[in-house]
Write a protein that holds these residues in place. Structure first.
Motif, PDB file in Angstrom:
ATOM      1  N   VAL A   5       0.379  -1.343  -0.152  1.00  0.00           N
ATOM      2  CA  VAL A   5      -0.044  -0.188   0.147  1.00  0.00           C
ATOM      3  C   VAL A   5       1.005   1.226  -0.023  1.00  0.00           C
ATOM      4  O   VAL A   5       1.864   1.233   0.950  1.00  0.00           O
ATOM      5  CB  VAL A   5      -0.820  -0.208   1.084  1.00  0.00           C
ATOM      6  N   THR A   6       0.610   1.925  -0.658  1.00  0.00           N
ATOM      7  CA  THR A   6       1.719   2.999  -1.081  1.00  0.00           C
ATOM      8  C   THR A   6       0.530   4.858  -0.779  1.00  0.00           C
ATOM      9  O   THR A   6       1.305   5.634  -0.751  1.00  0.00           O
ATOM     10  CB  THR A   6       2.225   3.084  -2.088  1.00  0.00           C
ATOM     11  N   ASP A   7      -0.505   4.886  -1.560  1.00  0.00           N
ATOM     12  CA  ASP A   7      -1.728   5.741  -0.940  1.00  0.00           C
ATOM     13  C   ASP A   7      -1.850   5.857   0.509  1.00  0.00           C
ATOM     14  O   ASP A   7      -1.346   5.561   1.147  1.00  0.00           O
ATOM     15  CB  ASP A   7      -2.647   5.257  -1.318  1.00  0.00           C
ATOM     16  N   GLN A   8      -1.828   6.884   0.091  1.00  0.00           N
ATOM     17  CA  GLN A   8      -2.829   7.767   2.051  1.00  0.00           C
ATOM     18  C   GLN A   8      -3.430   7.038   2.641  1.00  0.00           C
ATOM     19  O   GLN A   8      -4.258   6.843   1.649  1.00  0.00           O
ATOM     20  CB  GLN A   8      -2.728   9.518   1.498  1.00  0.00           C
ATOM     21  N   CYS A  24      -7.123  -1.359  19.829  1.00  0.00           N
ATOM     22  CA  CYS A  24      -6.385  -0.403  18.792  1.00  0.00           C
ATOM     23  C   CYS A  24      -5.486   0.405  19.618  1.00  0.00           C
ATOM     24  O   CYS A  24      -4.665   0.589  19.270  1.00  0.00           O
ATOM     25  CB  CYS A  24      -7.207   0.310  18.187  1.00  0.00           C
ATOM     26  N   VAL A  25      -6.158   0.816  20.817  1.00  0.00           N
ATOM     27  CA  VAL A  25      -5.387   2.086  21.529  1.00  0.00           C
ATOM     28  C   VAL A  25      -3.876   1.516  22.213  1.00  0.00           C
ATOM     29  O   VAL A  25      -2.413   2.814  21.934  1.00  0.00           O
ATOM     30  CB  VAL A  25      -5.940   2.416  22.706  1.00  0.00           C
ATOM     31  N   VAL A  31      -2.902   7.119  17.450  1.00  0.00           N
ATOM     32  CA  VAL A  31      -4.513   7.390  16.569  1.00  0.00           C
ATOM     33  C   VAL A  31      -5.365   6.826  17.483  1.00  0.00           C
ATOM     34  O   VAL A  31      -6.349   7.895  16.738  1.00  0.00           O
ATOM     35  CB  VAL A  31      -3.845   5.780  14.886  1.00  0.00           C
ATOM     36  N   PHE A  32      -5.793   5.952  18.303  1.00  0.00           N
ATOM     37  CA  PHE A  32      -6.614   5.418  19.124  1.00  0.00           C
ATOM     38  C   PHE A  32      -6.975   5.780  20.045  1.00  0.00           C
ATOM     39  O   PHE A  32      -5.799   5.787  20.762  1.00  0.00           O
ATOM     40  CB  PHE A  32      -6.998   3.984  18.937  1.00  0.00           C
ATOM     41  N   LEU A  63       2.894   4.015  11.117  1.00  0.00           N
ATOM     42  CA  LEU A  63       1.928   3.651  12.196  1.00  0.00           C
ATOM     43  C   LEU A  63       1.004   2.781  11.555  1.00  0.00           C
ATOM     44  O   LEU A  63       0.250   2.107  11.798  1.00  0.00           O
ATOM     45  CB  LEU A  63       1.577   4.748  13.065  1.00  0.00           C
ATOM     46  N   ARG A  64       1.592   2.747   9.554  1.00  0.00           N
ATOM     47  CA  ARG A  64       0.869   2.153   9.133  1.00  0.00           C
ATOM     48  C   ARG A  64       0.915   1.367   9.504  1.00  0.00           C
ATOM     49  O   ARG A  64      -0.766   0.108   9.639  1.00  0.00           O
ATOM     50  CB  ARG A  64       0.906   2.298   7.713  1.00  0.00           C
ATOM     51  N   LEU A  65       1.320   0.014   9.337  1.00  0.00           N
ATOM     52  CA  LEU A  65       1.150  -1.337  10.460  1.00  0.00           C
ATOM     53  C   LEU A  65       0.407  -1.317  11.255  1.00  0.00           C
ATOM     54  O   LEU A  65       0.396  -2.095  11.462  1.00  0.00           O
ATOM     55  CB  LEU A  65       2.608  -2.140  10.449  1.00  0.00           C
ATOM     56  N   GLU A  66       0.962  -0.658  12.127  1.00  0.00           N
ATOM     57  CA  GLU A  66       0.343  -0.913  14.263  1.00  0.00           C
ATOM     58  C   GLU A  66      -1.321  -0.344  13.266  1.00  0.00           C
ATOM     59  O   GLU A  66      -2.312  -1.535  14.091  1.00  0.00           O
ATOM     60  CB  GLU A  66       0.713   0.207  14.286  1.00  0.00           C
ATOM     61  N   VAL A  67      -1.498   0.879  12.483  1.00  0.00           N
ATOM     62  CA  VAL A  67      -3.413   0.767  12.714  1.00  0.00           C
ATOM     63  C   VAL A  67      -3.406  -0.544  11.128  1.00  0.00           C
ATOM     64  O   VAL A  67      -4.527  -0.598  12.206  1.00  0.00           O
ATOM     65  CB  VAL A  67      -3.359   1.558  11.611  1.00  0.00           C
TER      66      VAL A  67
END
Length: 98
Positions: A5-8, A24-25, A31-32, A63-67
């Motif tokens: 995934v390269t998009d925002q 999630c937190v 983010v959460f 934080l992409r992978l974490e989200v």
């Protein structure tokens, strides 16, 4: 093979389905966050919770992978991660599985 995934990315939480588990937190506290109602909400870069139903925030690149993991592991299936360019869900209950 997983799609790169390269998009925002953007994320939102469906509070009607939130179980308040808090994974999630734990994964992405930037983010959460929980509100006083015990449900998770997304928060913007200003740290303010986005309380309106369906409110989206951009996912910080680091934080992409974490989200994404938060969405995949969420027991309530309430976290939606979508591409900003076209709104296609890449992680969450409506994402196509590999």
């Amino acid at each position: 093979m997983a799609e790169v995934v390269t998009d925002q990315l953007q994320v939102w939480v469906d509070q009607d389905l939130c179980t308040g588990d808090g994974l999630c937190v734990q994964y992405a506290p930037d983010v959460f966050e929980f509100d006083v109602d015990g449900l998770a909400y997304v928060k913007g870069p200003d740290g303010e919770l986005r309380m309106a139903p369906g409110s989206r925030v951009d996912v910080p690149e680091h934080l992409r992978l974490e989200v994404i993991d938060s969405a995949k592991e969420c027991p309530g299936d309430c976290i939606h991660v979508v591409r900003g360019s076209d709104g296609v869900e890449v992680a969450g209950p409506e994402a196509e599985e590999d």
